[in-house]
Design a protein around this motif. Structure first.
Motif, PDB file in Angstrom:
ATOM      1  N   GLU A   1       9.824  11.988   8.251  1.00  0.00           N
ATOM      2  CA  GLU A   1       8.735  12.691   8.936  1.00  0.00           C
ATOM      3  C   GLU A   1       7.924  13.532   7.957  1.00  0.00           C
ATOM      4  O   GLU A   1       6.689  13.569   8.017  1.00  0.00           O
ATOM      5  CB  GLU A   1       9.310  13.577  10.048  1.00  0.00           C
ATOM      6  CG  GLU A   1       8.260  14.268  10.895  1.00  0.00           C
ATOM      7  CD  GLU A   1       8.849  15.056  12.046  1.00  0.00           C
ATOM      8  OE1 GLU A   1       8.129  15.910  12.609  1.00  0.00           O
ATOM      9  OE2 GLU A   1      10.025  14.836  12.392  1.00  0.00           O
ATOM     10  N   VAL A   2       8.605  14.196   7.030  1.00  0.00           N
ATOM     11  CA  VAL A   2       7.913  14.984   6.008  1.00  0.00           C
ATOM     12  C   VAL A   2       7.135  14.072   5.066  1.00  0.00           C
ATOM     13  O   VAL A   2       5.975  14.336   4.723  1.00  0.00           O
ATOM     14  CB  VAL A   2       8.914  15.847   5.214  1.00  0.00           C
ATOM     15  CG1 VAL A   2       8.248  16.475   3.995  1.00  0.00           C
ATOM     16  CG2 VAL A   2       9.497  16.931   6.109  1.00  0.00           C
ATOM     17  N   LEU A   3       7.752  12.972   4.662  1.00  0.00           N
ATOM     18  CA  LEU A   3       7.099  12.050   3.728  1.00  0.00           C
ATOM     19  C   LEU A   3       5.856  11.418   4.342  1.00  0.00           C
ATOM     20  O   LEU A   3       4.881  11.120   3.645  1.00  0.00           O
ATOM     21  CB  LEU A   3       8.077  10.958   3.294  1.00  0.00           C
ATOM     22  CG  LEU A   3       9.253  11.415   2.443  1.00  0.00           C
ATOM     23  CD1 LEU A   3      10.223  10.264   2.206  1.00  0.00           C
ATOM     24  CD2 LEU A   3       8.779  11.980   1.108  1.00  0.00           C
ATOM     25  N   ALA A   4       5.894  11.212   5.646  1.00  0.00           N
ATOM     26  CA  ALA A   4       4.769  10.572   6.320  1.00  0.00           C
ATOM     27  C   ALA A   4       3.636  11.534   6.647  1.00  0.00           C
ATOM     28  O   ALA A   4       2.569  11.109   7.097  1.00  0.00           O
ATOM     29  CB  ALA A   4       5.253   9.913   7.610  1.00  0.00           C
TER      30      ALA A   4
ATOM     31  N   GLU B   1       3.187   4.535  -3.216  1.00  0.00           N
ATOM     32  CA  GLU B   1       1.808   4.797  -2.808  1.00  0.00           C
ATOM     33  C   GLU B   1       0.863   4.198  -3.836  1.00  0.00           C
ATOM     34  O   GLU B   1       0.776   4.678  -4.973  1.00  0.00           O
ATOM     35  CB  GLU B   1       1.546   6.299  -2.651  1.00  0.00           C
ATOM     36  CG  GLU B   1       2.245   6.913  -1.445  1.00  0.00           C
ATOM     37  CD  GLU B   1       1.757   8.332  -1.144  1.00  0.00           C
ATOM     38  OE1 GLU B   1       0.875   8.813  -1.881  1.00  0.00           O
ATOM     39  OE2 GLU B   1       2.265   8.939  -0.196  1.00  0.00           O
ATOM     40  N   GLN B   2       0.206   3.108  -3.445  1.00  0.00           N
ATOM     41  CA  GLN B   2      -0.820   2.470  -4.267  1.00  0.00           C
ATOM     42  C   GLN B   2      -0.372   2.275  -5.714  1.00  0.00           C
ATOM     43  O   GLN B   2      -1.012   2.730  -6.657  1.00  0.00           O
ATOM     44  CB  GLN B   2      -2.108   3.296  -4.205  1.00  0.00           C
ATOM     45  CG  GLN B   2      -2.677   3.461  -2.810  1.00  0.00           C
ATOM     46  CD  GLN B   2      -3.098   2.140  -2.169  1.00  0.00           C
ATOM     47  OE1 GLN B   2      -3.357   1.153  -2.862  1.00  0.00           O
ATOM     48  NE2 GLN B   2      -3.134   2.119  -0.843  1.00  0.00           N
TER      49      GLN B   2
ATOM     50  N   SER C   1       0.812  -1.211   0.000  1.00  0.00           N
ATOM     51  CA  SER C   1       0.000   0.000   0.000  1.00  0.00           C
ATOM     52  C   SER C   1       0.847   1.263   0.000  1.00  0.00           C
ATOM     53  O   SER C   1       0.829   2.045  -0.954  1.00  0.00           O
ATOM     54  CB  SER C   1      -0.934  -0.005   1.215  1.00  0.00           C
ATOM     55  OG  SER C   1      -0.185  -0.127   2.426  1.00  0.00           O
ATOM     56  N   ARG C   2       1.628   1.471   1.070  1.00  0.00           N
ATOM     57  CA  ARG C   2       2.416   2.689   1.189  1.00  0.00           C
ATOM     58  C   ARG C   2       3.688   2.403   1.964  1.00  0.00           C
ATOM     59  O   ARG C   2       3.654   1.854   3.064  1.00  0.00           O
ATOM     60  CB  ARG C   2       1.621   3.770   1.906  1.00  0.00           C
ATOM     61  CG  ARG C   2       2.320   5.138   1.939  1.00  0.00           C
ATOM     62  CD  ARG C   2       1.571   6.074   2.844  1.00  0.00           C
ATOM     63  NE  ARG C   2       2.019   7.448   2.695  1.00  0.00           N
ATOM     64  CZ  ARG C   2       2.039   8.338   3.690  1.00  0.00           C
ATOM     65  NH1 ARG C   2       1.646   7.976   4.895  1.00  0.00           N
ATOM     66  NH2 ARG C   2       2.444   9.560   3.489  1.00  0.00           N
ATOM     67  N   ALA C   3       4.824   2.762   1.360  1.00  0.00           N
ATOM     68  CA  ALA C   3       6.115   2.563   2.016  1.00  0.00           C
ATOM     69  C   ALA C   3       6.989   3.794   1.792  1.00  0.00           C
ATOM     70  O   ALA C   3       6.960   4.408   0.725  1.00  0.00           O
ATOM     71  CB  ALA C   3       6.816   1.327   1.460  1.00  0.00           C
TER      72      ALA C   3
END
Length: 358
Positions: A161-164, A218-219, A132-134
């Motif tokens: 942290e920014v990416l999440a 992402e997907q 799903s998302r990594a």
């Protein structure tokens, strides 16, 4: 080192005469518990270690594992970092740590065999649903700069942290979604750069610096970007392996000019990078690549401590697939085995391997 900084913090072990620091509780040579005379003075001594290392503790980072038990006798390592049975000083948690934010995403970061400290760093994120998302970020500190181990870890954590912070939506089309993810990746590089600057003394003669590579899945949409020579690869189970990044290095420029990869990557300037994160960096904007993932495979993000020994995408893909097959396609075990493999080839550099299994 300036004479004023050569503090007399070193003394001799009363049992074997070996050198010990004033802060040591046990002699590393013979394990003898040091007498009160060898205890640290009331005034804190200057750290004379020429390679200061940021400490990773279980309290501050519960997701990072300690190395242990004691490598010498198998005993319990105490809170002070020494074995409670034989007195041997344990490896620093910063020297080797692992992260696994989800069962399908994991990474291992290791000091290697030849360096006295681990200047590599990583930070990972993932949603629970496989594929799903990594978020995978790897930073490799430049050995010739001061406090690069501190800077690389701060940079990796700031970037993830920014990416999440949020899912990129764009305008509803794949191209706009890819653009939104790429913009977030560039913002992550900005945050990583700021973290490096915050780790640098304003009057440092050799400011901290590191490389940067990040991959966002992402997907079904994969976006990777880098600054320096840490890399990202996509290894589909069926299809051609893909190098998602191009190094910012002297070797890459030689390859682009027609020099063979083997010659360029084994020359005297093979690891001279042309872009990096740091106070003296010419530019830290990552070049990004976008790929639609149509089937199962492995996403690999790594430092040059791994690809030094297997650079091209096809043989590296074979290595990853074979190693994964031997470890039931479990990402953490596979990453650990790849680190062991790189150490078996010589372990000349720090090694970071981050994997996502789709």
């Amino acid at each position: 080192m300036d004479a004023a900084m050569t503090s007399t913090t070193d003394t001799a072990c009363p049992n074997c005469g070996g050198p010990v620091a004033a802060s040591d509780r046990f002699c590393e040579a013979c394990g003898t518990e040091l007498r009160p005379a060898a205890a640290a003075p009331a005034t804190p001594a200057l750290d004379t270690d020429t390679e200061p290392t940021v400490e990773i503790t279980a309290a501050s980072t519960p997701d990072i594992e300690y190395v242990g038990p004691c490598a010498s006798c198998g005993g319990t390592v105490g809170a002070d970092g020494y074995c409670e049975t034989c007195g041997t000083k344990a490896a620093k948690p910063r020297d080797h740590f692992a992260e696994q934010p989800a069962p399908w995403v994991a990474g291992v970061c290791d000091r290697g065999l030849r360096h006295s400290r681990n200047e590599d760093a990583m930070a990972l994120g993932a949603d629970a649903e496989p594929g799903s998302r990594a978020l995978l970020v790897v930073c490799d500190g430049v050995s010739s700069s001061l406090d690069s181990d501190v800077a690389s870890l701060a940079a990796a954590r700031a970037a993830v942290e920014v990416l999440a912070a949020g899912h990129a939506q764009g305008l509803g089309t794949e191209s706009s979604r890819a653009g939104a993810i790429a913009a977030r990746l560039r913002a992550a590089a900005d945050a990583a750069s700021d973290a490096v600057l915050d780790s640098t003394s304003p009057d440092s003669p050799n400011p901290a610096s590191c490389t940067f590579v990040a991959a966002v899945l992402e997907q079904g949409l994969l976006v990777a970007g880098n600054v320096g020579d840490s890399r990202a690869y996509w290894f589909p189970d069926a299809g051609e392996p893909v190098a998602l990044t191009t190094d910012d290095s002297w070797a890459a420029e030689l390859i682009a000019s027609g020099v063979t990869r083997e010659e360029a990557e084994s020359g005297p300037h093979a690891h001279a990078i042309t872009r990096w994160l740091g106070k003296d960096a010419p530019d830290h904007t990552p070049r990004t690549t976008t790929l639609e993932v149509a089937g199962p495979g492995w996403l690999l993000v790594c430092s040059d401590g791994l690809w030094n020994y297997c650079s091209e995408a096809a043989p590296l893909a074979d290595l990853v697939r074979q190693t994964a097959a031997e470890h039931a396609d479990e990402p953490k075990a596979t990453a650990s085995a790849l680190v062991d493999w790189a150490n078996a080839q010589g372990g000349q550099d720090n090694i970071t391997v981050a994997l996502a299994r789709l």
